[in-house]
Scaffold this motif. Structure first.
Motif, short mmCIF file in Angstrom:
data_model
loop_
_atom_site.label_atom_id
_atom_site.label_comp_id
_atom_site.label_asym_id
_atom_site.label_seq_id
_atom_site.Cartn_x
_atom_site.Cartn_y
_atom_site.Cartn_z
N VAL A 65 0.85 -1.19 0.00
CA VAL A 65 0.00 0.00 0.00
C VAL A 65 0.89 1.24 0.00
O VAL A 65 0.66 2.19 -0.77
CB VAL A 65 -0.95 0.01 1.22
N ASP A 66 1.93 1.23 0.83
CA ASP A 66 2.87 2.36 0.90
C ASP A 66 3.57 2.55 -0.45
O ASP A 66 3.70 3.69 -0.94
CB ASP A 66 3.88 2.11 2.01
N GLN A 68 2.48 1.74 -3.37
CA GLN A 68 1.51 2.27 -4.33
C GLN A 68 1.23 3.75 -4.10
O GLN A 68 1.06 4.50 -5.06
CB GLN A 68 0.23 1.45 -4.30
N GLU A 69 1.22 4.18 -2.84
CA GLU A 69 1.06 5.61 -2.57
C GLU A 69 2.23 6.40 -3.16
O GLU A 69 2.04 7.45 -3.77
CB GLU A 69 0.95 5.85 -1.06
N LYS A 70 3.43 5.87 -3.01
CA LYS A 70 4.61 6.52 -3.59
C LYS A 70 4.53 6.50 -5.11
O LYS A 70 4.89 7.49 -5.76
CB LYS A 70 5.88 5.83 -3.09
N ARG A 72 1.83 6.54 -6.92
CA ARG A 72 0.85 7.56 -7.32
C ARG A 72 1.48 8.95 -7.31
O ARG A 72 1.27 9.75 -8.23
CB ARG A 72 -0.35 7.56 -6.37
N GLU A 73 2.24 9.23 -6.26
CA GLU A 73 2.92 10.53 -6.16
C GLU A 73 3.91 10.71 -7.31
O GLU A 73 3.94 11.77 -7.95
CB GLU A 73 3.65 10.60 -4.81
#
Length: 109
Positions: A65-66, A68-70, A72-73
């Protein structure tokens, strides 16, 4: 280390290698690293393609999840080489700090 430096003397060589590898589902970091390398050499379309592969992975655990957040950024800033360079610089500095290592100058060519 010497063999790697001879094989990959410059960032474009690294990016070319990372982005040319076959896609392996379940190997999230392959696409993540390829996306970063592509963005750093000024190829935002390829970078976004690789970050989208990261986003298509099933996030089965918190570290995914982490990641994927990176992704996206990084996807959002892929066209801004300076922004990606700053992001990478912060990430490297953070990792070095957590390992108790001194900061080092970071130069991307």
């Amino acid at each position: 280390m010497t063999a790697l430096r001879e094989r990959f003397p410059a960032l474009p060589d690294v990016a070319r290698y990372l982005t040319s590898r076959p896609v392996r589902r379940g190997f999230l970091w392959d696409s993540f690293d390829a996306g970063i390398a592509a963005a750093l050499v000024g190829d935002p379309d390829t970078a976004r393609d690789h970050f989208e592969r990261v986003l298509r992975e099933d996030a089965l655990v918190p570290w995914m999840v982490d990641a994927q957040e990176k992704a996206r950024e990084l996807h959002a800033i892929a066209a801004d080489r300076d922004a990606v360079t700053a992001w990478v610089t912060r990430a490297v500095d953070s990792c070095r700090s957590k390992l108790g290592l001194d900061p080092v100058p970071f130069a991307i060519s």
